[in-house]
Design a protein around this motif. Structure first.
Motif, PDB file in Angstrom:
ATOM      1  N   GLN A 158      -3.842  -1.938   7.439  1.00  0.00           N
ATOM      2  CA  GLN A 158      -3.491  -1.794   6.011  1.00  0.00           C
ATOM      3  C   GLN A 158      -1.938  -1.689   5.793  1.00  0.00           C
ATOM      4  N   GLY A 159      -1.082  -1.570   6.920  1.00  0.00           N
ATOM      5  CA  GLY A 159       0.176  -1.115   6.917  1.00  0.00           C
ATOM      6  C   GLY A 159       0.820  -2.387   7.777  1.00  0.00           C
ATOM      7  N   VAL A 182       5.808   9.485   2.831  1.00  0.00           N
ATOM      8  CA  VAL A 182       5.958   8.477   1.963  1.00  0.00           C
ATOM      9  C   VAL A 182       5.729   8.945   0.420  1.00  0.00           C
ATOM     10  N   ASP A 203       2.376   9.830  -5.834  1.00  0.00           N
ATOM     11  CA  ASP A 203       1.524   9.659  -4.664  1.00  0.00           C
ATOM     12  C   ASP A 203       2.381  10.179  -3.458  1.00  0.00           C
ATOM     13  N   HIS A 242       0.883  -1.066  -0.012  1.00  0.00           N
ATOM     14  CA  HIS A 242      -0.008   0.098  -0.064  1.00  0.00           C
ATOM     15  C   HIS A 242       0.950   1.250   0.110  1.00  0.00           C
ATOM     16  N   ALA A 243       0.538   2.304  -1.004  1.00  0.00           N
ATOM     17  CA  ALA A 243       1.381   3.536  -0.923  1.00  0.00           C
ATOM     18  C   ALA A 243       1.527   4.400   0.148  1.00  0.00           C
ATOM     19  N   GLY A 244       0.425   4.316   0.858  1.00  0.00           N
ATOM     20  CA  GLY A 244       0.105   5.085   1.927  1.00  0.00           C
ATOM     21  C   GLY A 244       0.303   4.582   3.354  1.00  0.00           C
ATOM     22  N   THR A 245       0.429   3.310   3.454  1.00  0.00           N
ATOM     23  CA  THR A 245       0.576   2.548   4.582  1.00  0.00           C
ATOM     24  C   THR A 245       1.999   2.109   5.144  1.00  0.00           C
ATOM     25  N   ASN A 277      -1.434   3.627  -6.536  1.00  0.00           N
ATOM     26  CA  ASN A 277      -1.305   3.831  -4.970  1.00  0.00           C
ATOM     27  C   ASN A 277      -0.724   2.204  -4.533  1.00  0.00           C
ATOM     28  N   VAL A 278       0.020   1.586  -5.491  1.00  0.00           N
ATOM     29  CA  VAL A 278       0.502   0.428  -4.990  1.00  0.00           C
ATOM     30  C   VAL A 278       2.081   0.340  -5.270  1.00  0.00           C
ATOM     31  N   ILE A 279       2.744  -0.028  -4.536  1.00  0.00           N
ATOM     32  CA  ILE A 279       4.299   0.017  -4.761  1.00  0.00           C
ATOM     33  C   ILE A 279       4.510  -1.115  -5.728  1.00  0.00           C
ATOM     34  N   THR A 326       5.324   7.455  -3.763  1.00  0.00           N
ATOM     35  CA  THR A 326       5.333   6.251  -4.551  1.00  0.00           C
ATOM     36  C   THR A 326       4.980   6.596  -5.900  1.00  0.00           C
ATOM     37  N   ARG A 359       2.246  11.552   0.710  1.00  0.00           N
ATOM     38  CA  ARG A 359       1.557  11.634   1.672  1.00  0.00           C
ATOM     39  C   ARG A 359       2.287  12.151   3.013  1.00  0.00           C
ATOM     40  N   GLY A 388      -1.983   6.450   6.801  1.00  0.00           N
ATOM     41  CA  GLY A 388      -1.423   6.986   5.407  1.00  0.00           C
ATOM     42  C   GLY A 388      -2.493   6.308   4.522  1.00  0.00           C
TER      43      GLY A 388
END
Lengths: 421, 421
Positions: B201-202, B269, B294, A234-237, A283-285, B271, B296, B363
């Protein structure tokens, strides 16, 4: 010709060259100005037939060989132990330009007509050859024409090849009227020399304002497919420190490859032309990157050293970024040297005619690299405007086309008329 | 509960939680273990109906609103000026996991049943909500459930939206039995607080061996599409110095973005998840690269500064490499703060229960960010194994699921039973 030429003047050369380039480009012409003339297709057959007729009109002895190479021979006035060949390939890529291959054939035709009309029969046979295939655009096989002449290609190699429409190579050849034994065998043992006039397909000559490039070597070339595997997340977490980002690793590799190519210096070139990532969602690595590497240099040793180095550095980067890496080197073509005596001879001609010229390496592959191990071979370039090739925008100025033909005529004259048996 | 809990013991909590997670995942179950429950589809409707029945069985007052949000209310024993809401979204991504969204609903159900059975009616209404939509997986619209409650979403916004099968949003809603005025309006003005329990989710909590994450902010997020244009050219014949290689420029940008993100440090982060090149042919220099960015960070100021910097550096790199660049920033979401009092309260609970916990930023986006400007909101995380989410491999250990529910019960008890009017 210039005041330094040993030959009689060439009337209307520019106009005739331009006209014939346009004429040959009409076979397989696309609406957008491009040309598509794939091996053994109707447009290819029409072009070869029209060229055969043109050769007849000029008064050459015309014949096809079994794979569809077309020859027009200006017969010697005496017993000749062999033939001097000039020409290039008649096939094109899909939607290619008017000059690639075609120019070498047109130049050979004009040269032989001029020499015949002006000086009569030579001391050695002079032949213009319209090679059936070089590009590998229809079937996954390149240099079918020159390979068949020199014996590096054979029917067994093309047995199972199919085109995009699933038509077999052999069937296509038979349907076009070749491969059935009704023509001379393609393999020859009487070729004394091969001279190829070709567009540069690069921008070096134009950039350096030279009209002629005399090729010393055709570069060695290695091609790779590199696959990097990391972990999608996940790109954010996912904090930066916990990522296994395949794209980050790949970018670092491209950077390293380019920078180290610059450091090593010309004529080394490196290209990453194909590059894809997975899963390719914003939004996915990225967990996977697949990319191509194409490196070329005229020195096999330098190429080997450079490649060893970047392969090692790629592995280091993969380790550093916690990625797994697979490096597949699927092509390793050694550099090929052109004939030094012919190179010197071509250079003298340029000097005598006052033509701005340059000894150089060819970064692209050509029929000359197939002929070179087989007979003395010379590859001569004219400039490509902006280096554009394999495109309807391919262009060479009429002045440069004319200059190339003058050099070819001089060289063929020296080889065919002046040389002692 | 631990010895520090103020509450009565919770028998069989782990077993019941596990059973109910499995039960809810059966609606829209895929053969590979994933779950697909898109808004207003049959599997979504079955899940909401089954949840409504479960709420009835527990003895809650059950009602839908006009967009399909489902509520189960544990009525107060006195006049209550409003309701305390807990829950999450019932919809999933395509082939998502069993926990994303679902866990928050299950946790709310179990918590309300426990509180009702143990302590009877609260002093304030407690409601578990199964929000109809958060993911934006069927229609290009997110937070339809929480947005409709808080009034940020409206029917006019979804008027022209269609799904991949070209079915209109409104038609899908009507076909599922909503949007026709037969239920209560979705917009509410009586929500006293919103508590959302969700998987992280991380991998931060797992990495730091914490069982609970108390979210202080949901990060700000910017999204870009960057397009670089150079010039396609022959890989063999174009010297490095004459190239306009869009991929070389893009690689340099990715490198810069990643390195400067590292330098700025966590929780920033960045991405690049989408990346494509043209013409994507091994022996042609790429003339075009399109990629996503992306970025954040919980601080809007830091995010703005960082973004300004990398945008400038991208332009510098483009100039240096002779490329044209278009930077399109198509999303600029500000960070959202959770309620500080609820955050402190949740932290005290963790301390009292001896639960390893961590204040953190989220995130990813959540319904809580829609509720936060509208009412005091708390978002509480449990760990995600290996940070995997939106995947059949999504997993949270039963111990962590149990711990999350304990914290939720304590918090709801304090808010619903202990607080003075």
């Amino acid at each position: 010709m210039s005041q330094h030429s040993t030959l009689a003047p060439l009337p209307d050369l520019a106009k005739r060259t331009e006209k014939m380039i346009r004429w040959l480009a009409s076979f397989g012409a696309n609406p957008n100005g491009g040309v598509t003339r794939l091996l053994y297709t109707p447009s290819w057959l029409e072009a070869q037939s029209a060229l055969a007729q043109k050769m007849e009109e000029i008064g050459l002895h015309v014949f096809f060989d079994d794979v569809g190479n077309l020859y027009g021979r200006l017969e010697a006035n005496q017993q000749s132990s062999g033939s001097i060949l000039t020409g290039s390939h008649v096939d094109t890529v899909k939607n290619g330009g008017k000059y690639d291959g075609a120019y070498g054939i047109i130049a050979g035709l004009i040269a032989l007509q001029y020499l015949k009309d002006t000086y009569g029969p030579p001391r050695k046979h002079l032949e213009v050859v319209s090679l059936c295939e070089e590009e590998g655009s229809r079937f996954p096989y390149t240099y079918w024409g020159s390979g068949s002449i020199t014996g590096t290609a054979s029917y067994s190699q093309i047995q199972n090849l199919k085109d995009a429409q699933d038509i077999g190579f052999e069937k296509a050849m038979l349907d076009a009227g070749f491969g059935n034994g009704s023509h001379k065998p393609a393999n020859r043992d009487d070729v004394l020399a091969f001279i190829e006039l070709h567009i540069e397909q690069g921008a070096i000559l134009e950039h350096e304002q030279k009209s002629i490039g005399i090729v010393e070597q055709i570069v060695g070339q290695k091609r790779y497919t590199v696959v990097l595997t990391g972990e999608a997340n996940h790109a954010g977490t996912t904090p930066m420190a916990l990522r296994k980002d395949a794209l980050r690793g790949a970018s670092q590799m491209v950077q390293y490859l380019m920078d180290s190519t610059d450091r090593t210096g010309a004529p080394l070139v490196a290209t990453v032309g194909k590059f894809s990532i997975e899963p390719n969602i914003p939004n996915v690595i990225p967990n996977k990157v697949t990319f191509s590497v194409d490196v070329r240099h005229p020195s096999g040793t330098i190429l080997d050293q450079f490649s060893e180095q970047f392969e090692q550095e790629f592995r280091n980067i993969a380790k550093e970024r916690d990625l797994s890496i697979v490096i597949d080197k699927w092509m390793d073509a050694r550099p090929v040297e052109m004939d030094i005596q012919l190179t010197n001879q071509a250079e003298s001609i340029c000097q005598n005619l006052g033509i701005p010229h340059k000894r150089m390496a060819s970064g692209a592959g050509h029929d000359s690299q197939v002929f070179a191990p087989f007979c003395p071979t010379s590859l001569i370039f004219v400039p490509s405007h902006r280096g554009i090739s394999h495109s309807p925008l391919e262009h060479t100025s009429i002045n440069d086309l004319e200059t190339g033909i003058k050099v070819l005529i001089e060289l063929l004259y020296q080889l065919g008329y002046e040389t002692e048996e």
